[in-house]
Design a protein around this motif. Structure first.
Motif, short mmCIF file in Angstrom:
data_model
loop_
_atom_site.label_atom_id
_atom_site.label_comp_id
_atom_site.label_asym_id
_atom_site.label_seq_id
_atom_site.Cartn_x
_atom_site.Cartn_y
_atom_site.Cartn_z
N ALA A 32 34.73 56.96 40.04
CA ALA A 32 35.36 55.87 39.29
C ALA A 32 36.31 54.99 40.11
N ALA A 33 36.73 55.44 41.29
CA ALA A 33 37.75 54.70 42.05
C ALA A 33 37.46 54.75 43.55
N VAL A 34 37.99 53.74 44.26
CA VAL A 34 37.80 53.65 45.70
C VAL A 34 39.16 53.40 46.35
N LEU A 35 39.42 54.11 47.45
CA LEU A 35 40.62 53.89 48.23
C LEU A 35 40.28 52.90 49.34
N VAL A 36 40.92 51.74 49.32
CA VAL A 36 40.67 50.71 50.33
C VAL A 36 41.92 50.47 51.15
N ARG A 37 41.72 50.09 52.40
CA ARG A 37 42.84 49.71 53.25
C ARG A 37 43.32 48.33 52.83
N VAL A 38 44.64 48.14 52.89
CA VAL A 38 45.22 46.84 52.56
C VAL A 38 46.10 46.40 53.72
N TYR A 39 45.72 45.28 54.32
CA TYR A 39 46.49 44.70 55.42
C TYR A 39 47.13 43.42 54.89
N ASP A 40 48.25 43.57 54.21
CA ASP A 40 48.88 42.40 53.60
C ASP A 40 50.38 42.68 53.43
N ARG A 41 51.21 41.71 53.72
CA ARG A 41 52.66 41.88 53.61
C ARG A 41 53.11 42.11 52.18
N ARG A 42 52.27 41.75 51.20
CA ARG A 42 52.63 41.95 49.79
C ARG A 42 52.47 43.40 49.35
N TRP A 43 51.83 44.21 50.18
CA TRP A 43 51.60 45.62 49.83
C TRP A 43 52.07 46.47 50.99
N ARG A 44 53.13 47.22 50.80
CA ARG A 44 53.76 47.97 51.89
C ARG A 44 53.01 49.25 52.26
N LEU A 45 52.16 49.73 51.38
CA LEU A 45 51.38 50.93 51.68
C LEU A 45 50.14 50.54 52.46
N GLY A 46 49.52 51.48 53.13
CA GLY A 46 48.34 51.19 53.94
C GLY A 46 47.05 51.07 53.15
N GLY A 47 47.08 51.49 51.89
CA GLY A 47 45.88 51.43 51.08
C GLY A 47 46.22 51.49 49.61
N VAL A 48 45.18 51.32 48.80
CA VAL A 48 45.36 51.35 47.35
C VAL A 48 44.07 51.84 46.69
N TRP A 49 44.21 52.61 45.63
CA TRP A 49 43.07 53.02 44.82
C TRP A 49 42.81 51.93 43.79
N VAL A 50 41.57 51.47 43.72
CA VAL A 50 41.17 50.46 42.74
C VAL A 50 39.91 50.94 42.01
N PRO A 51 39.58 50.34 40.87
CA PRO A 51 38.35 50.74 40.18
C PRO A 51 37.13 50.49 41.08
N ALA A 52 36.18 51.38 41.02
CA ALA A 52 34.96 51.24 41.83
C ALA A 52 34.25 49.93 41.52
N SER A 53 34.37 49.43 40.31
CA SER A 53 33.72 48.18 39.92
C SER A 53 34.31 46.96 40.65
N ASP A 54 35.48 47.11 41.27
CA ASP A 54 36.12 46.02 41.99
C ASP A 54 35.75 45.99 43.48
N VAL A 55 34.86 46.90 43.90
CA VAL A 55 34.52 47.05 45.32
C VAL A 55 33.03 46.90 45.52
N ARG A 56 32.64 46.18 46.59
CA ARG A 56 31.23 46.06 46.97
C ARG A 56 31.12 46.37 48.46
N ARG A 57 30.16 47.22 48.78
CA ARG A 57 29.91 47.58 50.17
C ARG A 57 29.29 46.38 50.89
N LEU A 58 29.70 46.14 52.13
CA LEU A 58 29.12 45.06 52.95
C LEU A 58 27.93 45.59 53.72
N ALA A 59 26.95 44.75 53.90
CA ALA A 59 25.79 45.10 54.72
C ALA A 59 26.23 45.18 56.19
#
Length: 74
Positions: free
Chosen positions: A45-72
């Motif tokens: 149901a969820a995916v942990l993604v890396r976040v490289y952004d000054r608005r998010w101080r943690l290195g990653g965030v869990w989001v719903p799997a429906s919000d993520v698409r794998r790249l070719a």
């Protein structure tokens, strides 16, 4: 804004290597943003993604799997 609670450890699968993906990140003040990043863990149901952004101080965030698409592979 689309962060989900960290799933129990026994439900998580960790990537042996980061998986390239795109994710919708919903920022509180800036709204939704499509971002290229890497998935480093998941559950059905969820995916942990890396976040490289000054608005998010943690290195990653869990989001719903429906919000993520794998790249070719490039």
């Amino acid at each position: 804004m689309n962060e989900v609670p960290v799933p129990p450890a026994h439900e998580q699968t960790t990537a042996q290597a980061p998986v390239p993906c795109v994710v919708w990140l919903a920022w509180e003040h800036d709204g939704p943003e499509l971002t290229e990043t890497e998935a480093i863990g998941w559950t059905p149901a969820a995916v942990l993604v890396r976040v490289y952004d000054r608005r998010w101080r943690l290195g990653g965030v869990w989001v719903p799997a429906s919000d993520v698409r794998r790249l070719a592979p490039r």
